[in-house]
Design a protein around this motif. Structure first.
Motif, PDB file in Angstrom:
ATOM      1  N   PHE B  98       0.832  -1.139  -0.095  1.00 15.06           N
ATOM      2  CA  PHE B  98      -0.025   0.013   0.214  1.00 15.06           C
ATOM      3  C   PHE B  98       0.865   1.276  -0.109  1.00 15.06           C
ATOM      4  CE2 PHE B  98      -3.002  -3.099   0.858  1.00 15.06           C
ATOM      5  CZ  PHE B  98      -4.338  -2.808   0.172  1.00 15.06           C
ATOM      6  N   LYS B  99       2.216   1.168   0.564  1.00 14.28           N
ATOM      7  CA  LYS B  99       2.864   2.508   0.768  1.00 14.28           C
ATOM      8  C   LYS B  99       3.337   2.705  -0.754  1.00 14.28           C
ATOM      9  CE  LYS B  99       4.935   2.738   5.035  1.00 14.28           C
ATOM     10  NZ  LYS B  99       5.974   2.448   5.790  1.00 14.28           N
ATOM     11  N   SER B 100       3.497   1.623  -1.570  1.00 13.12           N
ATOM     12  CA  SER B 100       3.924   1.730  -2.935  1.00 13.12           C
ATOM     13  C   SER B 100       2.891   2.060  -3.777  1.00 13.12           C
ATOM     14  CB  SER B 100       4.080   0.398  -3.662  1.00 13.12           C
ATOM     15  OG  SER B 100       3.435  -0.341  -3.877  1.00 13.12           O
ATOM     16  N   LEU B 101       1.598   2.281  -3.358  1.00 10.21           N
ATOM     17  CA  LEU B 101       0.421   2.852  -3.933  1.00 10.21           C
ATOM     18  C   LEU B 101       0.270   4.015  -3.513  1.00 10.21           C
ATOM     19  CD1 LEU B 101      -1.928  -0.321  -3.595  1.00 10.21           C
ATOM     20  CD2 LEU B 101      -0.766   0.240  -5.652  1.00 10.21           C
ATOM     21  N   GLY B 102       0.990   4.871  -2.641  1.00 17.04           N
ATOM     22  CA  GLY B 102       0.778   6.123  -2.204  1.00 17.04           C
ATOM     23  C   GLY B 102       0.400   6.204  -0.724  1.00 17.04           C
ATOM     24  N   PHE B 103      -0.121   5.192  -0.117  1.00 17.63           N
ATOM     25  CA  PHE B 103      -0.776   5.369   0.989  1.00 17.63           C
ATOM     26  C   PHE B 103       0.364   5.634   2.276  1.00 17.63           C
ATOM     27  CE2 PHE B 103      -4.084   3.167  -1.123  1.00 17.63           C
ATOM     28  CZ  PHE B 103      -5.196   3.537  -0.472  1.00 17.63           C
ATOM     29  N   LYS B 104      -0.198   6.269   3.320  1.00 23.25           N
ATOM     30  CA  LYS B 104       0.813   6.528   4.369  1.00 23.25           C
ATOM     31  C   LYS B 104       0.205   5.871   5.678  1.00 23.25           C
ATOM     32  CE  LYS B 104       3.091  10.279   6.136  1.00 23.25           C
ATOM     33  NZ  LYS B 104       2.789  11.803   6.669  1.00 23.25           N
ATOM     34  N   GLU B 105       0.998   5.510   6.434  1.00 22.51           N
ATOM     35  CA  GLU B 105       0.420   4.843   7.768  1.00 22.51           C
ATOM     36  C   GLU B 105       0.245   5.684   8.735  1.00 22.51           C
ATOM     37  OE1 GLU B 105       3.227   1.976  10.036  1.00 22.51           O
ATOM     38  OE2 GLU B 105       1.597   0.528   9.338  1.00 22.51           O
ATOM     39  N   ILE B 106      -0.998   5.619   9.346  1.00 23.81           N
ATOM     40  CA  ILE B 106      -1.457   6.125  10.305  1.00 23.81           C
ATOM     41  C   ILE B 106      -1.155   5.770  11.756  1.00 23.81           C
ATOM     42  CG2 ILE B 106      -3.455   7.226  11.670  1.00 23.81           C
ATOM     43  CD1 ILE B 106      -4.894   7.195   9.160  1.00 23.81           C
ATOM     44  N   VAL B 107      -1.301   4.351  12.072  1.00 27.16           N
ATOM     45  CA  VAL B 107      -1.021   3.616  13.135  1.00 27.16           C
ATOM     46  C   VAL B 107      -1.048   2.207  12.772  1.00 27.16           C
ATOM     47  CG1 VAL B 107      -3.302   3.323  13.906  1.00 27.16           C
ATOM     48  CG2 VAL B 107      -1.486   3.797  15.661  1.00 27.16           C
ATOM     49  N   GLN B 108      -0.151   1.401  13.772  1.00 27.88           N
ATOM     50  CA  GLN B 108      -0.083  -0.012  13.189  1.00 27.88           C
ATOM     51  C   GLN B 108       0.055  -0.734  14.838  1.00 27.88           C
ATOM     52  OE1 GLN B 108       3.409  -3.022  12.061  1.00 27.88           O
ATOM     53  NE2 GLN B 108       3.111  -1.598  10.517  1.00 27.88           N
ATOM     54  N   THR B 109      -0.841  -1.926  14.716  1.00 30.89           N
ATOM     55  CA  THR B 109      -0.661  -2.714  16.139  1.00 30.89           C
ATOM     56  C   THR B 109      -0.250  -4.107  15.583  1.00 30.89           C
ATOM     57  OG1 THR B 109      -2.823  -3.906  15.317  1.00 30.89           O
ATOM     58  CG2 THR B 109      -3.041  -1.697  16.492  1.00 30.89           C
ATOM     59  N   MET B 110      -0.212  -5.167  16.484  1.00 35.80           N
ATOM     60  CA  MET B 110       0.504  -6.113  16.106  1.00 35.80           C
ATOM     61  C   MET B 110      -0.331  -6.814  14.788  1.00 35.80           C
ATOM     62  SD  MET B 110       1.853  -8.157  19.380  1.00 35.80           S
ATOM     63  CE  MET B 110       1.936  -9.557  18.677  1.00 35.80           C
ATOM     64  N   ASN B 111      -1.597  -6.739  14.677  1.00 36.72           N
ATOM     65  CA  ASN B 111      -2.539  -7.449  13.749  1.00 36.72           C
ATOM     66  C   ASN B 111      -2.855  -6.656  12.558  1.00 36.72           C
ATOM     67  OD1 ASN B 111      -2.664  -9.583  15.561  1.00 36.72           O
ATOM     68  ND2 ASN B 111      -4.153  -8.350  16.696  1.00 36.72           N
ATOM     69  N   LEU B 112      -2.542  -5.192  12.537  1.00 37.78           N
ATOM     70  CA  LEU B 112      -3.473  -4.310  11.713  1.00 37.78           C
ATOM     71  C   LEU B 112      -2.450  -2.889  11.468  1.00 37.78           C
ATOM     72  CD1 LEU B 112      -7.193  -3.890  12.015  1.00 37.78           C
ATOM     73  CD2 LEU B 112      -5.895  -4.943  10.225  1.00 37.78           C
ATOM     74  N   SER B 113      -2.717  -2.555  10.069  1.00 39.94           N
ATOM     75  CA  SER B 113      -2.090  -1.225  10.042  1.00 39.94           C
ATOM     76  C   SER B 113      -3.324  -0.470   9.398  1.00 39.94           C
ATOM     77  CB  SER B 113      -1.014  -1.387   9.031  1.00 39.94           C
ATOM     78  OG  SER B 113      -0.678  -0.070   8.542  1.00 39.94           O
ATOM     79  N   PHE B 114      -3.455   0.943   9.893  1.00 39.65           N
ATOM     80  CA  PHE B 114      -4.481   1.668   9.346  1.00 39.65           C
ATOM     81  C   PHE B 114      -3.771   2.995   8.532  1.00 39.65           C
ATOM     82  CE2 PHE B 114      -7.536   5.168  10.948  1.00 39.65           C
ATOM     83  CZ  PHE B 114      -8.517   4.997   9.946  1.00 39.65           C
ATOM     84  N   MET B 115      -3.882   2.914   7.304  1.00 39.36           N
ATOM     85  CA  MET B 115      -3.348   3.758   6.414  1.00 39.36           C
ATOM     86  C   MET B 115      -4.143   4.780   5.532  1.00 39.36           C
ATOM     87  SD  MET B 115      -0.825   1.033   4.561  1.00 39.36           S
ATOM     88  CE  MET B 115       0.634   1.906   4.172  1.00 39.36           C
ATOM     89  N   GLU B 116      -3.582   5.946   5.107  1.00 40.61           N
ATOM     90  CA  GLU B 116      -4.659   6.796   4.396  1.00 40.61           C
ATOM     91  C   GLU B 116      -3.945   7.322   3.115  1.00 40.61           C
ATOM     92  OE1 GLU B 116      -4.658  10.801   6.268  1.00 40.61           O
ATOM     93  OE2 GLU B 116      -2.841  10.553   7.282  1.00 40.61           O
ATOM     94  N   LEU B 117      -4.761   7.502   2.143  1.00 45.15           N
ATOM     95  CA  LEU B 117      -4.345   8.305   0.747  1.00 45.15           C
ATOM     96  C   LEU B 117      -4.927   9.697   0.519  1.00 45.15           C
ATOM     97  CD1 LEU B 117      -2.709   7.460  -1.775  1.00 45.15           C
ATOM     98  CD2 LEU B 117      -4.865   6.566  -2.796  1.00 45.15           C
ATOM     99  N   PHE B 118      -4.259  10.449   0.070  1.00 47.03           N
ATOM    100  CA  PHE B 118      -4.548  12.070  -0.113  1.00 47.03           C
ATOM    101  C   PHE B 118      -5.073  12.682   0.933  1.00 47.03           C
ATOM    102  CE2 PHE B 118      -6.991   9.722  -3.928  1.00 47.03           C
ATOM    103  CZ  PHE B 118      -5.862   9.762  -4.799  1.00 47.03           C
ATOM    104  N   GLY B 119      -4.189  12.243   2.142  1.00 47.28           N
ATOM    105  CA  GLY B 119      -4.349  13.147   3.415  1.00 47.28           C
ATOM    106  C   GLY B 119      -3.059  12.873   4.197  1.00 47.28           C
TER     107      GLY B 119
END
Lengths: 88, 336
Positions: B98-119
């Motif tokens: 997702f980073k390669s698609l332009g997304f940026k990480e907001i927060v990460q836990t052991m199981n999940l990453s929450f990411m955003e695009l255009f913000g």
């Protein structure tokens, strides 16, 4: 309804450009050739935005190794559509 | 390769069974689904519920061939017709994709990453802070949805405001409640206008409700609740608390709702002494909550809630917009 314009693709040798209104000028560039071309791409982006006289804008460019011409074409298309969408 | 937007039931079912082979479920709230076919064989799919991208999968034989980028380009374009800010929840091992698609990480836990695009959460929150001229001094905070604002919320806010120099009341911006954000925000502003040490702010797009949180990554409901609470609390801690210099968060005690109770426990764990749990205000020994108010409105109408809500909520409910919401609440009951 959305005032965000997206052009291009994320496929190899292409880039995706999105524009939306913003209170300040924000430019976000992601490129797979960061080391070699980030600064060059940034210069191209700034020059084209400057020519288009766009100052309050959020621009996001995700580059997958596009050639200069592709980047310029995508940027110009995005800007034209953005202007169309925002000036009625 | 053929690409399609999935609309008919049979296609949806095909996507659902495709996802099943990856141990994923096509969630009910999904409103956009794209699929990629190679000679009638489904090879990749991606969906979204409003601006949240979900249920992305690609057949192992077709990975690393640019197909996902093709599909995601189509999905992103489709979604930006209606939304200017996109999100994805993904597993930590897929963050790089997702980073390669332009997304940026907001927060990460052991199981999940929450990411955003255009913000960008940092830039967004800093701009919000600077536009409102909020200083750097330590602050207390309250986060409420206020669907609608009750005397219970007011009690919580007043208690928090008494114990600190400056209180920020964050109102959940997400628009999936009976009362639209704009109106919830106005009601709160009106109710608090005489307090000069309170600032009312929107949460922007970042603190999201349990309803929009993807459930398909985890197996049992308790884990999902904990995970949602964790993402929310970490987002609050790592971004909101830092940027607004918040040292305390006040919440109401939660004797009934298991979702909120899990939430409070998770918060206690991560915020420690920064979390202040306040005893709820009661009427006839029953704690006041927005859901009590909604069900009273539904059953007994406007007059029955007078003791439960401040004047600004009551006045709003007498307006045309408020009357329409009461009607909607009543119909909602019938539909289910």
């Amino acid at each position: 309804m959305a005032d965000i314009i997206t052009v291009g693709t994320l496929e190899s040798s292409d880039c995706m450009v999105s524009l939306k209104p913003s209170k300040t000028l924000e430019i976000k560039i992601d490129t797979i050739v960061h080391e070699a071309f980030y600064h060059h791409i940034k210069t191209v982006v700034e020059k084209i935005l400057n020519e288009a006289e766009l100052k309050n804008i959020h621009l996001s460019l995700t580059d997958k190794g596009a050639l200069d011409y592709t980047i310029k074409a995508r940027l110009k298309t995005a800007i034209e559509r953005f202007k169309e969408a925002n000036n009625g | 390769m053929e690409f399609k937007e999935v609309v008919i039931k049979e296609e949806r079912q095909a996507v659902a069974s495709f996802l099943k082979t990856f141990n994923l479920t096509l969630e009910k709230d999904v409103d956009t689904t794209l699929a990629l076919y190679d000679e009638n064989t489904l090879i990749a799919t991606a969906s979204a519920s409003e601006n949240i991208i979900k249920c992305v999968a690609i057949h192992p034989d077709y990975q690393h061939q640019n197909h996902l980028n093709f599909l995601m380009s189509k999905l992103i374009k489709k979604l930006t017709e209606n939304h200017r800010h996109l999100f994805v929840y993904t597993m930590p091992e897929h963050v790089e994709i997702f980073k390669s698609l332009g997304f940026k990480e907001i927060v990460q836990t052991m199981n999940l990453s929450f990411m955003e695009l255009f913000g960008d959460i940092t830039a967004t929150l800093k701009a919000l802070r600077d536009n409102q001229n909020i200083d750097k001094a330590a602050k207390a905070s309250v986060v409420i949805n206020a669907n609608p604002l009750t005397n219970g919320h007011l009690h919580l806010i007043k208690t928090a405001a008494q114990s600190s120099k400056h209180l920020i009341v964050f109102v959940v911006s997400e628009d999936r409640s009976f009362f639209p954000f704009e109106d919830r925000f106005k009601i709160i502003k009106t109710a608090l206008k005489e307090y000069d040490n309170i600032t009312v702010l929107p949460t922007m797009d970042y603190l999201v409700s349990y309803a929009t949180f993807p459930k398909y990554f985890m197996k049992n409901e308790q884990t999902i609740k904990e995970e949602h609470a964790l993402i929310d609390v970490l987002t609050f801690k790592q971004h909101y608390m830092k940027i607004f210099n918040i040292s305390a968060r006040f919440v109401g005690e939660e004797p009934y709702s298991p979702v909120t109770d899990t939430y409070n426990q998770t918060m206690k764990h991560y915020l420690g002494d920064g979390l202040q749990i306040i005893k709820r205000k009661t009427i006839d020994e029953e704690p006041i909550s927005a859901s009590t108010v909604r069900s009273l409105l539904k059953k007994n109408g406007l007059e029955s809630i007078k003791r439960y809500v401040p004047k600004s909520t009551y006045d709003y409910l007498t307006s045309d917009k408020g009357q329409a919401i009461i009607k909607e609440l009543k119909n909602y009951d019938r539909r289910h």
